[in-house]
Scaffold this motif. Sequence first.
Motif, PDB file in Angstrom:
ATOM      1  N   ASN A 268      47.271  43.607  37.786  1.00  0.00           N
ATOM      2  CA  ASN A 268      47.228  42.525  36.813  1.00  0.00           C
ATOM      3  C   ASN A 268      47.090  41.191  37.536  1.00  0.00           C
ATOM      4  O   ASN A 268      47.818  40.915  38.504  1.00  0.00           O
ATOM      5  CB  ASN A 268      48.498  42.512  35.956  1.00  0.00           C
ATOM      6  CG  ASN A 268      48.654  43.769  35.135  1.00  0.00           C
ATOM      7  OD1 ASN A 268      47.735  44.172  34.425  1.00  0.00           O
ATOM      8  ND2 ASN A 268      49.805  44.418  35.222  1.00  0.00           N
ATOM      9  N   TRP A 269      46.149  40.371  37.066  1.00  0.00           N
ATOM     10  CA  TRP A 269      45.915  39.063  37.639  1.00  0.00           C
ATOM     11  C   TRP A 269      46.520  37.990  36.738  1.00  0.00           C
ATOM     12  O   TRP A 269      46.386  38.042  35.515  1.00  0.00           O
ATOM     13  CB  TRP A 269      44.416  38.816  37.804  1.00  0.00           C
ATOM     14  CG  TRP A 269      43.763  39.702  38.824  1.00  0.00           C
ATOM     15  CD1 TRP A 269      43.345  40.992  38.658  1.00  0.00           C
ATOM     16  CD2 TRP A 269      43.461  39.363  40.177  1.00  0.00           C
ATOM     17  NE1 TRP A 269      42.804  41.480  39.811  1.00  0.00           N
ATOM     18  CE2 TRP A 269      42.852  40.502  40.776  1.00  0.00           C
ATOM     19  CE3 TRP A 269      43.626  38.205  40.954  1.00  0.00           C
ATOM     20  CZ2 TRP A 269      42.423  40.514  42.091  1.00  0.00           C
ATOM     21  CZ3 TRP A 269      43.196  38.224  42.273  1.00  0.00           C
ATOM     22  CH2 TRP A 269      42.606  39.360  42.832  1.00  0.00           C
TER      23      TRP A 269
ATOM     24  N   ASP B 157      47.732  50.277  38.416  1.00  0.00           N
ATOM     25  CA  ASP B 157      47.161  49.141  37.697  1.00  0.00           C
ATOM     26  C   ASP B 157      47.336  47.852  38.498  1.00  0.00           C
ATOM     27  O   ASP B 157      48.284  47.708  39.280  1.00  0.00           O
ATOM     28  CB  ASP B 157      47.821  48.970  36.330  1.00  0.00           C
ATOM     29  CG  ASP B 157      47.603  50.173  35.425  1.00  0.00           C
ATOM     30  OD1 ASP B 157      46.791  51.043  35.797  1.00  0.00           O
ATOM     31  OD2 ASP B 157      48.242  50.237  34.363  1.00  0.00           O
TER      32      ASP B 157
ATOM     33  N   THR C 284      42.921  42.577  33.946  1.00  0.00           N
ATOM     34  CA  THR C 284      43.753  43.775  33.990  1.00  0.00           C
ATOM     35  C   THR C 284      42.875  44.923  34.474  1.00  0.00           C
ATOM     36  O   THR C 284      41.892  45.262  33.831  1.00  0.00           O
ATOM     37  CB  THR C 284      44.332  44.106  32.599  1.00  0.00           C
ATOM     38  OG1 THR C 284      43.265  44.174  31.643  1.00  0.00           O
ATOM     39  CG2 THR C 284      45.329  43.040  32.169  1.00  0.00           C
TER      40      THR C 284
END
Length: 215
Positions: free
Chosen positions: A193-194, A191, A69
């Motif tokens: 996110n993975w 942001d 994140t």
Amino acid sequence: MTVDLSTGRVLVRCLKDSSGLNQTNLVIPVGKPVQAYLRVISTVEGKLDPVDLSLLSDWRNKYVKSFLTEFHSYPERTAKWLTNYVHQSDGKILFMLENLDGVRLGHIGLAFINWETGYGEADAIVSGGDSPRGLMKLALQTTLKWARNQLSLTTLGVRVRSDNTALDFYKKVGFEETKRVPLRFEKNGDDINWFEDENFLAFEASLVYMIYRWS
């Protein structure tokens, strides 16, 4: 032989409940002779250490590309993470690494603890950049031994992005790779996110799973 892991769960809860600013907190010595200490980072609302909050935020921003994140961190956000997530979880604890003069050098955590199976993971391992050569390795190995001896965790792993230079560090500590899973990312404003996605072919990075081999 069946190992009672309930005492480990109670210990983690007691350590977090009793830690706090201006209190006598548990420390784990690192090295023989002692080179540094691992101190439980307070997660109790109203007892958070402002210096911890500042350093945790700054270090996360410095190494933001190492996390699954990616976002901008600041003390107020870090405080909410500590009190609302770390403190509430029976499977997570965080330590600050300090030298003998009390200088804070980085932090090391344990997370994803499964008290039924005796599994846990090294997590949130960040060097502040001023650690003497080899100290972070020794501190992580000390944490893993403490988890085995005091929490009765028998299997310890770590997960790391393949594009993270820390991958070689974990190998030197004693972790061995077991599998890789492709990662895809999604943007949400500023942001990122993975997420793991085994079917994603055009991946830029993968999540490397590793297991610690006891010597």
